[in-house]
Scaffold this active site. Sequence first.
Site, short mmCIF file in Angstrom:
data_model
loop_
_atom_site.label_atom_id
_atom_site.label_comp_id
_atom_site.label_asym_id
_atom_site.label_seq_id
_atom_site.Cartn_x
_atom_site.Cartn_y
_atom_site.Cartn_z
N GLY A 248 0.82 -1.21 0.00
CA GLY A 248 0.00 0.00 0.00
C GLY A 248 0.85 1.25 0.00
N ARG B 258 0.33 5.91 -1.57
CA ARG B 258 -0.14 7.15 -0.95
C ARG B 258 -0.07 7.04 0.57
NH1 ARG B 258 -6.41 6.45 -2.78
NH2 ARG B 258 -5.36 6.43 -4.80
N ILE C 50 0.49 6.81 4.47
CA ILE C 50 1.55 6.32 5.35
C ILE C 50 2.57 5.50 4.57
CG2 ILE C 50 2.00 4.74 7.26
CD1 ILE C 50 -0.71 5.67 8.45
N SER D 93 -3.30 0.21 14.46
CA SER D 93 -4.02 1.47 14.68
C SER D 93 -4.32 1.61 16.15
CB SER D 93 -5.33 1.47 13.88
OG SER D 93 -6.15 2.57 14.24
N SER E 166 -7.05 2.06 16.94
CA SER E 166 -8.31 1.32 16.92
C SER E 166 -8.14 -0.13 17.34
CB SER E 166 -8.94 1.38 15.52
OG SER E 166 -9.30 2.71 15.19
N TYR F 129 -13.74 -2.63 11.33
CA TYR F 129 -12.34 -2.21 11.12
C TYR F 129 -11.48 -2.48 12.35
CZ TYR F 129 -8.51 1.24 10.55
OH TYR F 129 -7.30 1.87 10.47
N LYS G 149 -7.55 -4.43 13.03
CA LYS G 149 -6.34 -3.78 13.53
C LYS G 149 -5.85 -4.43 14.83
CE LYS G 149 -5.63 -0.93 10.22
NZ LYS G 149 -4.39 -0.99 9.41
#
Length: 260
Positions: free
Chosen positions: A13, A16, A18, A150, A152, A163, A167
């Site tokens: 990933g 873009r 991070i 995260s 999260s 989500y 994480k």
Amino acid sequence: MSLLKNKVVCITGSSRGIGRACAVESARHGATGLILHYYGDEVTEKEVLSLKAEVEAFPGAKAVVVPGDIADASTAAKIVEAGVAAFQRIDVLVSNAGICPFSEFLTMPHATWERTRQVNLDGSFYITQAVANQMKSQTPQGGSIIGVASISALVGGEFQVHYTPTKAGILSLMQSCAVALGKYNIRANAVLPGTIATDINKEDLSDAAKREGMVKRTCLGRLGEPEDLAGPVVFLASDLAKYVTGASLLVDGGLFVNLQ
């Protein structure tokens, strides 16, 4: 300083946010090989090609780009194959690819849960396993794996019920990998970003009142930028962290500790 001098760094990933910031900072710190994974559509292809040019502007840095859906196990195999063909080894993995389609829990389509889990957690497992096997087999043996979890992973969110478990899973994955892979000189750690202004939450933060509320909740009085994660990632990838494994590093501007 050249904390990653002559190291080969793989980032999922990377086009873009991070991932991109981590790629640039890795090149800035002397990484000579960058394996840049991206999704593969027209937009991310343009982004990753511009990233490739940006990192290759640093002395000695070369990059290969690899497209594919990280939720597909075959993508992980292709990333490793392309990286080893170009650079003969992989020293660092930053497992970063992820999605967060905000959704109300009670009406959430099961397909939203499935896709979020497949990309965030399944994809992290596939690439971690594939790279760890390469790190075990290469000479000298070993490397550093960094999972982008995260905040999260530690707290809940009304529109993130699908989500936050992924994480938390990434955090747990890194902890167990630290145990499983230490004997091969492979370290595994997690970074836990707070609210970082990226495309993943651009729509959510477009609400000015909500954005201001998030800013006020941090101790440092601002949202994070992708570059704020890149430094901690480079640290964990480097020999400065050679005795750090199974750790989790909050990078949240003091969001988690601020109860008032």
